[in-house]
Design a protein around this motif. Structure first.
Motif, short mmCIF file in Angstrom:
data_model
loop_
_atom_site.label_atom_id
_atom_site.label_comp_id
_atom_site.label_asym_id
_atom_site.label_seq_id
_atom_site.Cartn_x
_atom_site.Cartn_y
_atom_site.Cartn_z
N CYS A 20 45.23 -8.17 -2.75
CA CYS A 20 44.07 -7.77 -1.96
C CYS A 20 44.41 -7.87 -0.48
N TYR A 21 43.99 -6.87 0.26
CA TYR A 21 44.22 -6.82 1.70
C TYR A 21 42.93 -6.43 2.40
N ALA A 22 42.84 -6.80 3.65
CA ALA A 22 41.70 -6.40 4.47
C ALA A 22 42.21 -5.87 5.79
N ASP A 23 41.61 -4.81 6.27
CA ASP A 23 41.88 -4.42 7.64
C ASP A 23 40.67 -4.84 8.46
N TYR A 24 40.93 -5.24 9.69
CA TYR A 24 39.92 -5.91 10.50
C TYR A 24 40.11 -5.56 11.97
N GLY A 37 44.17 -5.06 12.72
CA GLY A 37 45.23 -5.64 11.90
C GLY A 37 44.94 -5.52 10.42
N VAL A 38 45.96 -5.85 9.65
CA VAL A 38 45.87 -5.88 8.19
C VAL A 38 46.36 -7.25 7.75
N ALA A 39 45.61 -7.89 6.86
CA ALA A 39 45.96 -9.23 6.37
C ALA A 39 45.83 -9.29 4.86
N GLU A 40 46.68 -10.09 4.24
CA GLU A 40 46.56 -10.31 2.81
C GLU A 40 45.49 -11.37 2.58
N ILE A 41 44.67 -11.14 1.56
CA ILE A 41 43.57 -12.03 1.23
C ILE A 41 43.87 -12.71 -0.10
N ALA A 42 43.78 -14.03 -0.12
CA ALA A 42 44.11 -14.79 -1.33
C ALA A 42 42.91 -14.99 -2.23
N GLY A 43 41.73 -15.00 -1.67
CA GLY A 43 40.53 -15.29 -2.46
C GLY A 43 39.93 -14.03 -3.06
N PHE A 72 41.07 -3.59 0.28
CA PHE A 72 41.76 -2.62 -0.55
C PHE A 72 42.93 -3.29 -1.27
N ASP A 73 43.56 -2.57 -2.18
CA ASP A 73 44.71 -3.10 -2.92
C ASP A 73 46.00 -2.49 -2.37
N ASP A 74 47.08 -2.62 -3.11
CA ASP A 74 48.39 -2.12 -2.68
C ASP A 74 48.38 -0.64 -2.32
N ASN A 75 47.50 0.12 -2.96
CA ASN A 75 47.48 1.57 -2.74
C ASN A 75 47.16 1.94 -1.30
N GLY A 76 46.42 1.12 -0.59
CA GLY A 76 46.06 1.46 0.79
C GLY A 76 46.92 0.78 1.84
N LEU A 77 47.90 0.01 1.42
CA LEU A 77 48.65 -0.82 2.35
C LEU A 77 49.54 -0.01 3.30
N GLU A 78 50.42 0.81 2.77
CA GLU A 78 51.40 1.51 3.62
C GLU A 78 50.76 2.47 4.60
N GLU A 79 49.66 3.09 4.24
CA GLU A 79 49.03 4.05 5.15
C GLU A 79 48.45 3.38 6.39
N ARG A 81 50.06 0.68 7.92
CA ARG A 81 51.15 -0.04 8.60
C ARG A 81 51.29 0.38 10.06
N ASP A 82 51.37 1.66 10.33
CA ASP A 82 51.57 2.12 11.71
C ASP A 82 50.39 1.77 12.60
N SER A 83 49.18 1.92 12.09
CA SER A 83 47.99 1.62 12.89
C SER A 83 47.90 0.15 13.25
N ALA A 84 48.32 -0.73 12.35
CA ALA A 84 48.25 -2.17 12.59
C ALA A 84 49.39 -2.65 13.48
N GLY A 85 50.50 -1.93 13.50
CA GLY A 85 51.63 -2.31 14.36
C GLY A 85 52.06 -3.75 14.14
N GLN A 86 52.13 -4.53 15.22
CA GLN A 86 52.60 -5.93 15.12
C GLN A 86 51.62 -6.82 14.39
N ASN A 87 50.41 -6.35 14.14
CA ASN A 87 49.42 -7.15 13.42
C ASN A 87 49.32 -6.77 11.94
#
Length: 91
Positions: A20-24, A37-43, A72-79, A81-87
């Motif tokens: 699970c990931y969140a963009d924020y 940014g994009v972060a992985e969510i453990a809960g 979102f899940d893994d399916n939305g992660l790579e798209e 990446r560029d927008s989040a940059g260093q975050n």
């Protein structure tokens, strides 16, 4: 026959949880700085749980969470990446 079914039943919860990931969006004051940014969510994989998990992580680095854009899940992660940059997966 019962033992293999029991084994599968016990293993299901461990394998059923997908990533699970969140963009924020977050900010810092004085001077005002914003970041996406994009972060992985453990809960739990929902916006409220993501916000509760991210708020202290960002605060440690001096950032204030503004909002969770989506979860979102893994399916939305790579798209994202560029927008989040260093975050990307930084916090």
């Amino acid at each position: 026959m019962l033992r293999p079914l029991l084994f599968l039943a016990l293993m299901a919860p461990a394998t059923a949880q997908a990533a699970c990931y969140a963009d924020y969006k977050a900010k810092q004051d004085d001077p005002l700085r914003l970041h996406y940014g994009v972060a992985e969510i453990a809960g739990a994989c929902n916006a409220n749980a993501a916000a509760a998990e991210l708020r202290p992580r960002l605060a440690e680095a001096g950032w204030q969470l503004l909002n969770i854009v989506s979860v979102f899940d893994d399916n939305g992660l790579e798209e994202r990446r560029d927008s989040a940059g260093q975050n990307f997966l930084r916090y």
